[in-house]
Each structure stands twice: as structure tokens, then as C-alpha cells.
Design an enzyme around this catalytic site. Structure first.
Site, short mmCIF file in Angstrom:
data_model
loop_
_atom_site.label_atom_id
_atom_site.label_comp_id
_atom_site.label_asym_id
_atom_site.label_seq_id
_atom_site.Cartn_x
_atom_site.Cartn_y
_atom_site.Cartn_z
CB CYS A 153 -18.16 44.59 6.75
SG CYS A 153 -17.12 43.74 5.59
CG HIS A 154 -21.63 45.19 8.78
ND1 HIS A 154 -21.04 43.98 8.53
CD2 HIS A 154 -22.56 45.35 7.81
CE1 HIS A 154 -21.60 43.42 7.47
NE2 HIS A 154 -22.52 44.23 7.00
N GLY A 155 -18.55 48.53 10.50
CA GLY A 155 -18.09 49.55 11.43
C GLY A 155 -17.83 49.08 12.85
#
Lengths: 189, 424
Positions: A153-155
Site C-alpha cells: 500500500c505505502h511501501g
């Protein structure tokens, strides 16, 4: 209404205050049910333990079980993964807390590999809530820059002990309360 | 602007009613004889378009609710069944889904129009704040509505967005559990989101009534930003504004129809046609397009804010991102007091005009960056534009008003429209 101002409290003053006080208490007492009805109900709370037979999980394999609706990763780690996790100096960690309520002994709250795992002689077992500590996505296993878990999702990158190493997540993957009820059966919750 | 009522009931029933409930008088004074500046341009028609879109969403939403089942077992299929088997189900479903996008296109134009012409300045602060509240309610409604079809994006969008609350120190997890009705997004969550998604549009109607009321107390702004001064500055709402609004609505509906009939899924996301799976996160989660700029701001804060030279973290990156995102909306509420210039319209503010267009570009750039993965250069660019966004409101607006030399204002609206002819 009132004919003249009087310093003596009247019966009407008493009625105003009594009515206001009863109204305020009643409003607060009624507000709580309206809020609390949104909390998890009894049946949701009742699902809060799960028993898992782990005898069939070979080294290098994982299973995902559901606990409180969340995925729990149970991984039988390889020697290499354990070794990699042990090599990491504490200073390199973004979150140095173990996040493991089961860890015992001195320094049980530091995020050394032993405290992340199921404990002494069971260091191969890693049991974690598979929910990214950023915003709740489910990380993908055995990927990312540290060979552990990677959240698409956001690494966020986690290592082979489920510790956050890179990305926006603030904490290591949480370890749920669990214990071995037999040699090959664990009880989560 | 609200002068004496000129309503004169003609029929016997009209007089009888007017003495008991003067609703016809209210409508006449608000939408017939109500005076509007004579120089309103097309950007002033979006208020009417937004009212129309609110009605479209409520009417199609009521229809959809007749065919929808808010239960995780059947929610996804109930939507698909209505689309495939229901009579005109496809029409209502895509009207509602694309209608949400059209609603947001219109509201963004409406907001930027307000920013360009300084519509928020005294005495219209309350009018502006009511608009900001409507915008917030729209965002909450749209978010909860997107969860209802129970696809993968529904589920994971709900997970990520309710996850914002876990950033609150100490009590965050308990608040999230309270909102979800469980430890994860599940049936209780879907049920309450359906209930609230049905409720909030009617709350929007309520705030819209206050918004229009406040507008009719202060009167409309206009492209010159000069207040109405004489009767030749205004024209009656009907027929002039009525026909202009109606024409704009028709043009807008043609655009709406283009999406509805030719590109019904263009603004959606294919992953939402996969039923929700609580054990598998899609590789790339993005919100609907209208949330992308705010999503980019959320993800731009990748660093902890610490006390300098120590390890003590004041605000970690997660809380920082959430604060920045909510802050980007909160700052809009303060715009009437942040802008120190006495001149309303950017037409007479040569420097502000440049910064206005820079803000538009910033918004579009953040929207693009919100749709990209959060890595490398995209994150740096998002940080840059997030900085620009906040700098516009917190630095440029207060500072510019003190420095900028505005160009001469026209003496009145009539002068601006007729120029020299007005003097003749």
C-alpha cells in the site's frame, strides 16, 4: 412571571436547578449507550481465541490463520532467516520495542530476534498479526528489501523477524498473545 | 440584499395561504424577485448545478437502497444483480456512481471560483465556512458510499481510511474499534456505513439551506468584487439567473451523460469488481480521483518530527501524514482571515492571480501524484507540492495582501459592465 427580585432562593429556583441537574445526568447516562452500541458485540469478542495445529508447517513454510478477523502469520523460519535477523544491530532498527507480550526474561521489550520469536528453543517460530502497522494493509511474505514482508500500500519493508526497517509504518508487526498448548499446537489469544 | 417583499398573491387561495404559511412569498422573494449582480459569469452557475447534483444523488440513492442489501455475504452480489437483472438497474447504479464524480467536479470548480473572486471575504465568512462544512460532509458521504458495493477497493479503502484514527496517540486503537464495531472492517462496519450514507445527504440538504440563506442575506459576489451599490447593478433572479443556471445545467448534464453512457467505469477502479477479500490487499490502493490530492498529502509525510539532536519523536510519520491531510482541509476554514487583502476579485490583484493559478496546478499535480505509487521521485514531488499548498494559504495569502498594489477598481458594477457608456 417573577414580581420582584428576591435574595432568598425560591421554590421555583429549586425546581430550575433540580430539573436542570436531572436533565444533565439523564442526558449523559443516555449518551453512553448510544456510543457503546458501536463497540464490538459479544459475538465478535467471543471469537478471540484460535487454536492452530502447526505440525505440518515445514521450515520455510508459512500459514495464515484468522484471529479476531485479522490474518495471523505463522512462519517456520529457515536457519538463514534466523541468522539474518540476529545479525541486525539494535541501533539500525526504526522501532526497538519487541511488540511481543509473550517475551520473558530481562530486556524482554527490546526487539532482538529472540524476543520477536516464540522464545528459546522455538526461535524458528514467528507468530505475528499480519496487519501493517501503518494503515492496516496486509503485507506480502518473503519479499521487500529485507527478505521479510513488504506492504504494497505505502511501501513498508519488514525484515525476517517482522521488524519495520524502511517505509512509513511506525512499529514492528505486532505479536499476538499466544502459547504452545502442546508441542505442535498453539493457542492464539 | 433582502429588501422589502414584492410578492403580491393574486388568487383567493394565494391570499388565504399567504396569511397562514407564506411559503410562496419566501420562494418568490428568494428565486424570482431576488436581485443578482448583472455581471455574473458562467462560473457562478455551479451553485445551481450542485443543488441539482445533490437531488440526483438523493433520488438515485433512494432507488439503489431499494435493491441493496447491507450484509457482507450478499452486498457485492446485490449490486451486480440490480445492474444485470434489475429493470434499468445499470442506469441508476452508474448515474449514482458517476453522479458522485460530477458532484465533485462541480464542487471543485465552485470552490476555486470562490478563491479567485475572493467570495469568502467579509461579510461572507459564515457563507464560506458553511460551504467548507458541506464539502467535509460530501467527502464523508462519498467515502462511506464507496464502501457499500463491498469490492476490494471498498474494503481496503475503508481499512486504510479508518486506520487514520489509529495515528491518534493513546486512544487511537479504541476509536478505530468503536468506528468499525470490531477489530477489522466487517459486517458491523458495512451496516453502519449504509445507515450513515443514507443519513448524511439529508444533513447536507440542511447545511445547503443555511448556505443559501447566508448567501441571500449578504447577496452574491460578482467578478468585480465591488458590492452592489444601486439598482442598475442588479437584475431579478427570474428570468435572468434562472435561464442562465438552467442553460449551464443542461451543458453540465451533457458532460454527465457522456460519462454515464459511454465511459461509465472510466472514473472507477477495476479492482472494485473483485469481491472484498479480508486476507488479500490489492497491490496498489488508490482512492477515487476526487480524494487523490489529499491522499498525496497524507503520503508525503514520510519522516518523523523529532526534537532536534535527540531521538525523542514528537510526531511520527503516520500521525504527521494524517495531521497534514486534515490540516489541508482545516486551512480552508481560515481563508477569510488568512487573506489580508481588502480587494476581493483576482481580476484586480495582478500578483495574487499568478499564485491562484499556481494553486490550481498544485492541486492537479497532487492529484496525479496521489495516483502514483509512493516511491522515489513521486514522494519527493508530493512533498514539494504539499509545501506549496500550505505555503499558499499560510504564507502567501497573509503576506501578499500587505505588499500587492491592486489595479484600480471600477466605481460600480454598472461602470464595469457599461464602461464609459454608463456616464453618458
Amino acid at each position: 412571571m417573577s414580581a420582584k427580585a428576591s435574595k432568598e432562593p425560591t421554590r421555583r429556583d429549586f425546581l430550575y436547578i433540580a430539573t436542570g441537574a436531572a436533565g444533565a445526568v439523564g442526558t449523559v447516562a443516555l449518551a453512553w449507550p448510544f456510543i457503546d452500541q458501536m463497540n464490538p458485540d459479544a459475538s465478535t469478542l467471543a471469537l478471540s481465541t484460535t487454536e492452530v495445529d502447526i505440525s505440518s508447517i515445514e521450515p520455510g513454510q508459512s500459514v495464515v490463520v484468522k484471529w479476531r478477523g485479522k490474518p495471523v502469520f505463522i512462519r517456520n523460519r529457515t536457519e538463514k532467516e534466523i541468522e539474518e535477523a540476529k545479525q541486525v544491530p539494535l541501533e539500525e532498527l526504526k522501532d526497538r520495542a519487541a511488540r511481543n507480550p509473550n517475551a520473558q526474561g530481562e530486556e524482554a521489550d527490546t526487539a532482538i530476534d529472540l524476543n520477536r520469536s516464540a522464545g528459546k528453543d522455538k526461535e524458528n517460530w514467528l507468530v505475528m498479526v499480519g496487519v501493517c502497522t501503518h494503515l492496516g494493509c496486509i503485507p506480502v511474505g518473503q519479499s521487500g528489501d529485507f527478505g521479510g514482508w513488504f506492504c504494497p500500500c505505502h511501501g513498508s519493508h519488514y525484515d525476517t523477524a517482522g521488524r519495520i526497517r524502511k517505509g512509513p509504518a511506525p512499529e514492528n508487526l505486532a505479536v499476538p498473545p499466544f502459547k504452545f498448548v502442546k508441542d505442535n499446537v498453539i493457542l492464539i489469544g | 440584499m433582502s429588501g422589502h417583499s414584492t410578492y403580491a398573491p393574486k388568487t383567493g387561495f394565494g391570499k388565504w395561504m399567504d396569511a397562514r404559511l407564506p411559503i410562496a412569498r419566501l420562494m418568490h422573494d428568494s428565486f424570482v424577485s431576488y436581485p443578482v449582480p448583472r455581471n455574473l459569469n458562467s462560473f457562478y452557475t455551479f451553485g445551481g448545478i450542485l443543488s441539482l447534483m445533490l437531488i440526483v444523488q438523493i433520488v438515485t440513492g433512494i432507488v439503489l437502497a431499494m435493491h441493496y442489501a447491507a450484509n457482507t455475504e450478499v452486498a457485492f452480489n446485490s449490486v451486480e444483480q440490480f445492474v444485470r437483472d434489475g429493470n434499468f438497474g445499470w442506469l441508476f447504479r452508474y448515474m449514482h456512481a458517476n453522479g458522485a464524480s460530477m458532484f465533485f467536479i462541480a464542487v471543485y470548480i465552485h470552490i476555486f471560483r470562490g478563491l479567485y473572486y475572493g467570495s469568502y471575504k467579509a461579510p461572507r465568512e459564515i457563507l464560506w465556512i458553511l460551504g467548507c462544512i458541506i464539502f467535509l460532509l460530501m467527502m464523508a458521504t462519498a467515502f462511506m458510499g464507496y464502501v457499500l458495493p463491498w469490492g476490494q477497493m471498498s474494503f481496503w479503502g475503508a481499512t486504510v481510511i479508518t486506520g487514520f484514527f489509529t495515528a491518534i496517540p493513546m486512544i487511537g486503537d479504541s476509536i478505530q474499534t468503536l468506528l468499525l464495531g470490531g477489530f477489522v472492517v466487517d459486517n458491523p462496519t458495512l451496516n453502519r456505513f449504509f445507515s450513515l450514507h443514507y443519513l448524511l445527504p439529508f444533513m447536507i440538504v440542511g447545511v445547503v439551506i443555511l448556505h443559501v440563506w447566508a448567501l441571500h442575506v449578504t447577496g452574491q459576489t460578482n467578478p468585480t468584487g465591488v458590492e452592489v451599490k444601486k439598482t442598475s447593478d442588479v437584475i431579478p433572479f427570474t428570468p435572468y439567473a434562472t435561464v442562465k443556471d438552467a442553460f449551464a445545467m443542461v451543458v453540465f448534464l451533457i458532460v454527465f451523460a457522456w460519462f454515464l453512457f459511454y465511459l461509465p467505469n472510466f472514473l472507477g477502479h477495476p479492482d472494485n469488481y473483485i469481491p472484498a477479500d479480508s486476507l488479500k490487499t490489492p497491490a496498489h490502493i488508490v482512492p477515487e480521483w476526487y480524494f487523490l490530492p489529499f491522499y498525496a498529502i497524507l503520503r508525503a509525510i514520510t519522516f518523523n518530527i523529532s526534537i532536534p539532536f535527540t531521538d525523542i519523536v514528537l510526531i511520527d510519520s503516520k500521525l504527521g501524514g494524517v495531521l497534514a491531510m486534515f490540516g489541508s482541509i482545516a486551512v480552508l476554514f481560515l481563508v477569510p482571515w488568512l487573506d489580508t487583502s481588502p480587494v476581493r476579485s483576482a481580476n484586480y490583484r495582478p500578483i495574487y492571480r499568478w499564485f491562484f493559478w499556481l494553486l490550481v496546478i498544485t492541486g492537479i499535480a497532487l492529484g496525479y501524484l496521489g495516483s502514483r505509487p509512493a516511491e522515489g521521485g513521486y514522494v519527493l514531488a508530493a512533498q514539494f507540492f504539499t509545501f506549496l499548498y500550505f505555503a499558499h494559504f499560510l504564507v502567501i495569502l497573509p503576506w501578499l495582501g500587505k505588499f500587492e498594489k491592486p489595479t484600480p477598481l471600477p466605481a460600480s458594477i454598472t461602470d464595469a459592465v457599461l464602461g464609459e457608456k454608463a456616464k453618458a
